[in-house]
Each structure stands twice: as structure tokens, then as C-alpha cells.
Design an enzyme around this catalytic site. Structure first.
Site, PDB file in Angstrom:
ATOM      1  N   ASP A  21       0.958  -1.191  -0.147  1.00  0.00           N
ATOM      2  CA  ASP A  21      -0.013  -0.096  -0.072  1.00  0.00           C
ATOM      3  C   ASP A  21       0.845   1.139  -0.154  1.00  0.00           C
ATOM      4  O   ASP A  21       0.712   2.213  -0.738  1.00  0.00           O
ATOM      5  CB  ASP A  21      -0.757   0.194   1.350  1.00  0.00           C
ATOM      6  CG  ASP A  21      -1.947  -0.869   0.951  1.00  0.00           C
ATOM      7  OD1 ASP A  21      -2.514  -1.532   0.069  1.00  0.00           O
ATOM      8  OD2 ASP A  21      -2.521  -1.385   2.221  1.00  0.00           O
ATOM      9  N   ARG A 101       0.709   3.066  16.912  1.00  0.00           N
ATOM     10  CA  ARG A 101       0.304   4.234  16.162  1.00  0.00           C
ATOM     11  C   ARG A 101       0.562   5.725  16.109  1.00  0.00           C
ATOM     12  O   ARG A 101       0.903   6.260  15.459  1.00  0.00           O
ATOM     13  CB  ARG A 101      -1.238   4.005  15.590  1.00  0.00           C
ATOM     14  CG  ARG A 101      -1.569   2.747  14.726  1.00  0.00           C
ATOM     15  CD  ARG A 101      -0.756   2.371  13.974  1.00  0.00           C
ATOM     16  NE  ARG A 101      -1.075   1.147  13.108  1.00  0.00           N
ATOM     17  CZ  ARG A 101      -0.429   0.498  12.484  1.00  0.00           C
ATOM     18  NH1 ARG A 101       1.003   0.616  12.403  1.00  0.00           N
ATOM     19  NH2 ARG A 101      -0.754  -0.535  11.801  1.00  0.00           N
TER      20      ARG A 101
HETATM   21  N1  ARG Z   1      -7.433  -4.714  14.900  1.00  0.00           N
HETATM   22  C1  ARG Z   1      -6.295  -4.302  15.592  1.00  0.00           C
HETATM   23  C2  ARG Z   1      -6.481  -2.912  15.922  1.00  0.00           C
HETATM   24  O1  ARG Z   1      -7.297  -2.573  15.465  1.00  0.00           O
HETATM   25  C3  ARG Z   1      -5.086  -4.584  14.624  1.00  0.00           C
HETATM   26  C4  ARG Z   1      -5.157  -3.698  13.541  1.00  0.00           C
HETATM   27  C5  ARG Z   1      -3.912  -4.139  12.656  1.00  0.00           C
HETATM   28  N2  ARG Z   1      -3.819  -3.338  11.585  1.00  0.00           N
HETATM   29  C6  ARG Z   1      -3.108  -3.669  10.076  1.00  0.00           C
HETATM   30  N3  ARG Z   1      -2.897  -2.958   9.422  1.00  0.00           N
HETATM   31  N4  ARG Z   1      -3.133  -4.986  10.063  1.00  0.00           N
HETATM   32  O2  ARG Z   1      -5.605  -2.450  16.682  1.00  0.00           O
END
Ligand code: ARG
Length: 403
Positions: A21, A101
Site C-alpha cells: 500500500d 500508531r
Molecule cells: N484490530 C487491531 C487494531 O485495531 C489490529 C489492526 C492491525 N492493522 C493492520 N493494518 N493489520 O488495533
């Protein structure tokens, strides 16, 4: 060039993972926005070759690349807080992606400010939680910058992205796994493909840290984890920084087949999703920490802290790291952890982890009071009056029912 004057060229800092991406994004943003793209890759403990990522960024058209080593900061300022908060979203998910994040976004926004960028960009989709985390942190660190999120705009399927990459000769890896993976020191999340069916068991190749039970040792392994003011500081008596300690626990937990979470999770946008994680260290440390906490905190303190911990996890899950409520809860949590010094003993074997002992420096647990032996200092006679008053209300209610 030609059509645009120099002033029209926008400058964008992109949080760059090196995956499909964001690689496609470098090219796409520079075309769509007539922009120069500066890529920022933040090392939060993912198992990646950062030089290779840098080469990839330049080959895809980045004008400048930053590689930021934020492992230590991630462990000490994010993960340590999560341990003290026993942070589990919906009682299951230790927030591995969610915690990383705000830090990745902060480092990207800092580069954007330093480089005089007009915008910051991320690779998140419009239906996940990650966009909330990036957008909120971008907006709090660099409120004047535009936020670009190409996946919310471009409407390309995975196959179309690959086509775009091939057409523009971007350095993508054609034999990538079919899963969408996000990895850092605190854990690894695995999504997509057949995992979208909640009934389907994840295949062995989805996992990297946790061994299948058939391959785990036939002998159990015992570990002792020491805590100082609620933060893990030793493993089997040896002092260790948090990054190293987490790494070691990921290896040893995974070796014994321990550390999987497979659950249905409620995303902030209102979608349920099946999520699979490998996080041996996170599960070991949160379990050990909350066990030790019970030696110290009184019952009222504990039940109130559970409310605080739950709210803390929900805020962080929802990307509101920068919210004053999160900071206020952290002050409460820090206060609660003062003096939580002790050790927890646990045993790993064939996919399971059992807490087998704990000891604390100055606990509320007092052996001379609780012991059934003769030397107990507890005044048994005091129990009689206490017990009568304890059930007074209940007894009066029973009398009333009987008329
Ligand atoms: N569901 C988890 C969260 O919201 C993991 C997200 C993982 N992100 C990804 N791009 N695979 O924190």
C-alpha cells in the site's frame, strides 16, 4: 513537470512501512498531488530490514527518507504504561497495533514540521481503527497540516495496486503472504484472506512467533519476572531493559506455543472483525503484572482500577492517546503502582502459561493474619460481631418477607 511552477509543488511526509500500500502511495501521491514525498519509517520493533525499506522508498520516488529508531521510546513510554494498566481491549487484545500508531504518527508529523511539509499521509483504510489513531495524532502534533489518506480516496483493489506498481516499475514483492500483517515489539496482528471467516482455524503459516504444539519442548520451563513500581525489570533474576525483556519473552513464550489471541473484535466504526494475534510477551507480562498487583491493592482500589484500566484501553484503542483523559488516568495508574515491587513465577508448557507463585516486598498480604496455624494474630472472636452486622440488611429483608 512543465505545467506546474515550483511553488505548486506540495511537500508530503508519508508514514512508510515498506509494504505494498504505502509503496504504491509514494508514486500515487506524487502524481495526484504534484508532490514531493518524504518517507518516514519508524522502528517500533518490527522484524524488518530498514536499509532495504529505505532503498525501496527511493526506488519508488521518495525525495528523502527518514528511518527513526523508536523502539526504546515505544517500550518505555507506551508499552510500560499499557502493562501498568493491564491493558486489554475487550478483555482480550493487548493493543499492540493501537499503541504503536500514535508514536509512528508523532514521528512522521515531527519530520513534516522539520521539513516544512504541507501535508502528512498515512496508508490506513477508511474502515479500520488505524486511521483514527493516525488522524488524531497528526492533528494534535501538526494541526495546520493537511492529512492525506490515499486508500480512502483511490478505490483500488489489491490486484489493481499490484498492476499499478508493475506499470510504474515499483519495487514490490510479488510473493508476499496473503495476510495483512502489522508487527511490532508488543505483538503481531494477522488479518484477511481465510481468517475473515471466524469459523476457519488460522493455518500454521499465519504464525511466526508461536510454535505449533507438536513442535514445542516436552519439558516445561519456569520463568521469574521481577517488577519495580509495576514495571518489569528482571527476568530470572537478571536486570534487563524493557526492549530486551519483551524480546526474550516473545521467543521463550512462542517456543512453548504460548501467546495466541483469536477473537471477534468490535472496531470503533461499528464493524465486527475476526482478529488473530501473536503476543507471547504481552500476555505473559499483563498476566504476571495483574497477579502481583493483587498482593498490594485493596479490594476497593482494585475494583476501581479495573474501571480505569478498561477506560484506558478503550481510549487507546480508539486512537485518543492525546486525550487529556488518558493522561489523567495515567497519573492515577502511576500512583497505584508506587511500591509494587516483587516477583512472579510462572511455567510455560505446551501452549499454556500457569502462574505458580508470587512474592512481594511490602504487600497487603499478611501471613500472620491469614494463616490457619496456631500463631495467627487474627482475633477470631471479632468475627462474630462483624458477621452479624455484615448481613444485617439481608436479615432484615428476610424478616420482612416472612411478614
Ligand atoms: N484490530 C487491531 C487494531 O485495531 C489490529 C489492526 C492491525 N492493522 C493492520 N493494518 N493489520 O488495533
Amino acid at each position: 513537470m512543465g505545467f506546474f511552477s515550483r511553488e505548486d509543488v506540495m511537500k508530503v511526509a508519508l508514514a512508510y512501512s515498506g509494504g505494498l500500500d504505502t509503496t504504491v502511495m509514494i508514486k500515487w501521491i506524487s502524481q495526484r498531488y504534484n508532490a514531493e514525498v518524504i518517507t518516514v519509517t519508524v522502528d517500533v520493533g518490527q522484524d524488518e530490514d530498514f536499509e532495504e525499506i529505505e532503498q525501496k522508498a527511493y526506488k519508488s520516488g521518495a525525495v528523502k527518507h527518514y528511518s527513526v529508531d523508536a523502539k526504546q521510546k515505544f517500550a518505555e513510554e507506551y508499552v510500560a504504561k499499557a502493562i501498568k494498566a493491564n491493558a486489554l481491549y475487550e478483555k482480550s487484545y493487548p493493543l499492540s497495533s493501537a499503541l504503536s500508531r500514535p508514536l509512528i504518527a508523532e514521528e512522521t508529523a515531527k519530520v513534516a514540521l522539520k521539513e516544512g511539509c504541507d501535508a502528512v499521509a498515512h496508508g490506513c483504510t477508511g474502515k479500520g481503527n488505524d486511521q483514527l489513531r493516525f488522524d488524531a495524532t497528526f492533528a494534535s502534533v501538526a494541526p495546520d497540516l493537511k492529512i492525506i489518506a490515499p486508500v480512502r480516496e483511490w478505490n483500488m483493489s489489491r490486484d489493481e495496486e499490484i498492476e499499478y506498481a508493475l506499470e510504474h516499475r515499483l519495487p514490490i514483492n510479488p510473493v508476499k503472504s496473503r495476510f495483512s500483517v502489522d508487527e511490532n515489539l508488543w505483538g503481531r496482528s494477522i488479518e484477511a484472506a481465510e481468517l475473515e471467516d471466524p469459523w476457519t482455524e488460522p493455518p500454521a503459516e499465519a504464525f511466526k512467533l508461536v510454535k505449533p504444539i507438536e513442535q514445542t519442548p516436552d519439558k516445561p520451563e519456569e520463568l521469574v519476572i521481577g517488577f519495580a513500581d509495576g514495571i518489569p525489570t528482571t527476568l530470572n533474576g537478571e536486570r534487563m531493559g524493557l526492549v530486551e525483556l519483551i524480546r526474550k519473552l516473545n521467543v521463550v513464550g512462542g517456543l512453548h506455543g504460548y501467546g495466541l489471541v483469536d477473537h471477534v473484535e468490535d472496531r470503533v466504526v461499528g464493524l465486527k472483525s475476526r482478529e488473530v494475534y501473536e503476543l507471547p510477551a504481552a500476555l505473559i507480562l499483563i498476566n504476571a503484572h495483574s497477579d502481583l498487583e493483587k498482593m498490594y491493592l485493596g479490594r476497593r482500589f482494585q475494583s476501581f482500577k479495573q474501571i480505569v484500566d478498561t477506560t484506558w484501553a478503550e481510549l487507546v484503542y480508539g486512537g485518543l492517546w492525546a486525550d487529556p483523559l488518558r493522561k489523567a488516568l495515567d497519573e492515577f495508574i502511576d500512583y497505584s503502582q508506587k511500591g509494587i515491587n516483587g516477583e512472579v513465577r510462572l511455567r510455560l508448557f505446551k501452549g499454556s502459561m500457569r502462574l505458580v507463585g508470587r512474592r512481594a516486598e511490602k504487600p497487603l498480604y499478611h501471613h500472620k493474619y491469614i494463616t490457619y496455624a496456631r500463631e495467627s494474630v487474627f482475633d477470631q472472636k471479632a468475627g462474630e460481631g462483624f458477621s452479624k452486622l455484615w448481613s444485617l440488611e439481608t436479615r432484615l429483608s428476610s424478616l420482612r418477607e416472612k411478614g
